[in-house]
Design a protein around this motif. Structure first.
Motif, mmCIF file in Angstrom:
data_model
loop_
_atom_site.group_PDB
_atom_site.id
_atom_site.type_symbol
_atom_site.label_atom_id
_atom_site.label_comp_id
_atom_site.label_asym_id
_atom_site.label_seq_id
_atom_site.Cartn_x
_atom_site.Cartn_y
_atom_site.Cartn_z
ATOM 1 N N LEU A 1 0.837 -1.194 0.000
ATOM 2 C CA LEU A 1 0.000 0.000 0.000
ATOM 3 C C LEU A 1 0.877 1.251 0.000
ATOM 4 C CD1 LEU A 1 -2.702 1.490 0.245
ATOM 5 C CD2 LEU A 1 -2.590 1.105 2.726
ATOM 6 N N GLU A 2 1.941 1.222 0.785
ATOM 7 C CA GLU A 2 2.849 2.374 0.853
ATOM 8 C C GLU A 2 3.482 2.647 -0.510
ATOM 9 O OE1 GLU A 2 2.904 -0.258 3.083
ATOM 10 O OE2 GLU A 2 1.774 0.922 4.561
ATOM 11 N N ASP A 3 3.881 1.579 -1.218
ATOM 12 C CA ASP A 3 4.443 1.745 -2.567
ATOM 13 C C ASP A 3 3.424 2.396 -3.496
ATOM 14 O OD1 ASP A 3 6.766 0.442 -1.741
ATOM 15 O OD2 ASP A 3 6.243 -1.464 -2.711
ATOM 16 N N ALA A 4 2.161 1.957 -3.402
ATOM 17 C CA ALA A 4 1.109 2.498 -4.273
ATOM 18 C C ALA A 4 0.868 3.975 -3.987
ATOM 19 C CB ALA A 4 -0.183 1.703 -4.093
ATOM 20 N N LEU A 5 0.799 4.335 -2.711
ATOM 21 C CA LEU A 5 0.585 5.738 -2.342
ATOM 22 C C LEU A 5 1.757 6.598 -2.798
ATOM 23 C CD1 LEU A 5 -0.887 5.159 1.232
ATOM 24 C CD2 LEU A 5 -2.139 5.915 -0.812
ATOM 25 N N GLU A 6 2.972 6.061 -2.627
ATOM 26 C CA GLU A 6 4.175 6.773 -3.058
ATOM 27 C C GLU A 6 4.168 7.000 -4.569
ATOM 28 O OE1 GLU A 6 8.729 5.390 -3.351
ATOM 29 O OE2 GLU A 6 7.908 5.289 -1.313
ATOM 30 N N ARG A 7 3.749 5.969 -5.340
ATOM 31 C CA ARG A 7 3.706 6.101 -6.797
ATOM 32 C C ARG A 7 2.675 7.151 -7.214
ATOM 33 N NH1 ARG A 7 5.216 2.341 -10.572
ATOM 34 N NH2 ARG A 7 6.860 1.976 -9.061
ATOM 35 N N CYS A 8 1.522 7.181 -6.536
ATOM 36 C CA CYS A 8 0.510 8.204 -6.831
ATOM 37 C C CYS A 8 1.121 9.591 -6.681
ATOM 38 C CB CYS A 8 -0.689 8.076 -5.881
ATOM 39 S SG CYS A 8 -1.807 6.712 -6.221
ATOM 40 N N GLN A 9 1.795 9.808 -5.564
ATOM 41 C CA GLN A 9 2.407 11.116 -5.307
ATOM 42 C C GLN A 9 3.485 11.435 -6.331
ATOM 43 O OE1 GLN A 9 3.459 10.425 -1.214
ATOM 44 N NE2 GLN A 9 1.507 11.236 -0.462
ATOM 45 N N MET B 1 -0.579 12.423 -8.803
ATOM 46 C CA MET B 1 -1.996 12.084 -8.620
ATOM 47 C C MET B 1 -2.410 12.444 -7.195
ATOM 48 S SD MET B 1 -2.251 8.304 -10.321
ATOM 49 C CE MET B 1 -4.027 8.168 -10.187
ATOM 50 N N ARG B 2 -3.545 13.084 -7.069
ATOM 51 C CA ARG B 2 -4.066 13.415 -5.747
ATOM 52 C C ARG B 2 -4.488 12.119 -5.054
ATOM 53 N NH1 ARG B 2 -9.169 15.287 -5.253
ATOM 54 N NH2 ARG B 2 -9.577 15.454 -3.062
ATOM 55 N N VAL B 3 -4.115 11.956 -3.798
ATOM 56 C CA VAL B 3 -4.544 10.777 -3.045
ATOM 57 C C VAL B 3 -5.765 11.187 -2.218
ATOM 58 C CG1 VAL B 3 -3.892 8.962 -1.430
ATOM 59 C CG2 VAL B 3 -2.180 9.911 -2.972
ATOM 60 N N SER B 4 -6.915 11.171 -2.889
ATOM 61 C CA SER B 4 -8.166 11.546 -2.236
ATOM 62 C C SER B 4 -8.566 10.477 -1.231
ATOM 63 C CB SER B 4 -9.273 11.704 -3.284
ATOM 64 O OG SER B 4 -9.526 10.445 -3.893
ATOM 65 N N ARG B 5 -9.535 10.801 -0.395
ATOM 66 C CA ARG B 5 -10.050 9.861 0.590
ATOM 67 C C ARG B 5 -10.570 8.603 -0.109
ATOM 68 N NH1 ARG B 5 -15.165 9.677 2.575
ATOM 69 N NH2 ARG B 5 -15.664 11.514 1.358
ATOM 70 N N GLN B 6 -11.327 8.781 -1.208
ATOM 71 C CA GLN B 6 -11.888 7.655 -1.949
ATOM 72 C C GLN B 6 -10.794 6.784 -2.568
ATOM 73 O OE1 GLN B 6 -12.829 10.828 -2.337
ATOM 74 N NE2 GLN B 6 -15.058 10.976 -2.195
ATOM 75 N N SER C 1 -17.506 7.209 -8.482
ATOM 76 C CA SER C 1 -16.193 7.474 -7.905
ATOM 77 C C SER C 1 -15.338 6.211 -7.905
ATOM 78 C CB SER C 1 -16.356 8.010 -6.488
ATOM 79 O OG SER C 1 -15.107 8.352 -5.957
ATOM 80 N N VAL C 2 -15.941 5.058 -7.600
ATOM 81 C CA VAL C 2 -15.202 3.795 -7.619
ATOM 82 C C VAL C 2 -14.673 3.536 -9.024
ATOM 83 C CG1 VAL C 2 -15.398 1.276 -7.422
ATOM 84 C CG2 VAL C 2 -16.384 2.739 -5.659
ATOM 85 N N TYR C 3 -15.547 3.613 -10.026
ATOM 86 C CA TYR C 3 -15.141 3.341 -11.412
ATOM 87 C C TYR C 3 -14.067 4.316 -11.885
ATOM 88 C CZ TYR C 3 -18.831 -0.110 -12.029
ATOM 89 O OH TYR C 3 -19.605 -1.229 -11.917
ATOM 90 N N GLN C 4 -14.254 5.603 -11.617
ATOM 91 C CA GLN C 4 -13.283 6.604 -12.065
ATOM 92 C C GLN C 4 -11.918 6.403 -11.418
ATOM 93 O OE1 GLN C 4 -15.398 10.217 -11.106
ATOM 94 N NE2 GLN C 4 -16.300 10.362 -13.158
ATOM 95 N N ASN C 5 -11.911 6.109 -10.121
ATOM 96 C CA ASN C 5 -10.639 5.902 -9.424
ATOM 97 C C ASN C 5 -9.958 4.624 -9.875
ATOM 98 O OD1 ASN C 5 -9.929 8.027 -7.366
ATOM 99 N ND2 ASN C 5 -12.088 7.714 -6.901
ATOM 100 N N LEU C 6 -10.713 3.558 -10.094
ATOM 101 C CA LEU C 6 -10.121 2.317 -10.586
ATOM 102 C C LEU C 6 -9.496 2.533 -11.963
ATOM 103 C CD1 LEU C 6 -12.806 -0.279 -9.478
ATOM 104 C CD2 LEU C 6 -10.472 -0.072 -8.600
ATOM 105 N N GLU C 7 -10.178 3.268 -12.813
ATOM 106 C CA GLU C 7 -9.653 3.551 -14.152
ATOM 107 C C GLU C 7 -8.372 4.377 -14.066
ATOM 108 O OE1 GLU C 7 -8.985 3.317 -18.003
ATOM 109 O OE2 GLU C 7 -10.534 2.182 -16.946
ATOM 110 N N ALA C 8 -8.373 5.404 -13.226
ATOM 111 C CA ALA C 8 -7.185 6.265 -13.077
ATOM 112 C C ALA C 8 -6.012 5.463 -12.517
ATOM 113 C CB ALA C 8 -7.504 7.448 -12.166
ATOM 114 N N LEU C 9 -6.260 4.662 -11.492
ATOM 115 C CA LEU C 9 -5.183 3.888 -10.862
ATOM 116 C C LEU C 9 -4.637 2.815 -11.796
ATOM 117 C CD1 LEU C 9 -6.770 3.554 -7.314
ATOM 118 C CD2 LEU C 9 -4.684 4.826 -7.880
#
Length: 152
Positions: free
Chosen positions: A14-22, A26-31, A66-74
């Motif tokens: 999870l930490e790797d994923a959050l780090e890659r977003c940053q 990519m904004r790491v929104s609550r969703q 929001s689920v679909y959009q975030n899954l697509e972005a990720l």
């Protein structure tokens, strides 16, 4: 097994994923965090509907869109895995190169990291004339051998 420029290291937590977003801006929104946390907790491949249902069962306030959009972005940024199946798309938490074991009696997809012998890769290169830089293998089998032949 090499990847292009931005992927500096495999995303295995999870930490790797959050780090890659940053790293990608990519904004790491609550969703988005809810979805990533769920995928690492579940440690299995889930449909968007299963992700939505599980998050709502946990009391997380997130809508279908929001689920679909975030899954697509990720998945489009290579942070999570997206697998196309005849019955829809499934999402998983590991995005680096790996293979899958498709369990025919439970309908699960299991991630497995294996390395083929160099001699095997060289043989494929010789037969095809293509320099192999990466690979993913799909294995199929039964968790419960007594169920063989059912559902085929």
């Amino acid at each position: 097994m090499q990847q292009q420029a931005i992927s500096t290291k495999p995303i295995r937590s999870l930490e790797d994923a959050l780090e890659r977003c940053q790293m990608l801006g990519m904004r790491v929104s609550r969703q988005r965090r809810f979805i990533l946390e769920l995928l690492w907790q579940a440690n299995e491949h889930l449909s968007a509907r299963e992700i939505y249902d599980r998050l709502n069962q946990q009391g997380k306030d997130i809508g279908h869109t929001s689920v679909y959009q975030n899954l697509e972005a990720l998945s489009s940024q290579g942070i999570i895995e997206s697998i196309e199946r005849c019955d829809g798309r499934l999402y998983g938490n590991i995005s680096d190169s790996h293979s899958h074991v498709n369990c025919l009696d439970t309908n699960q997809i299991l991630d497995v990291h294996i390395q083929l012998p160099e001699q095997f890769i060289q043989e494929v290169e010789q037969k095809t004339g293509v320099k192999i830089t990466d690979y993913s293998i799909n294995f199929y089998g039964y968790r419960h051998p007594q169920n063989q032949g059912m559902g085929e």
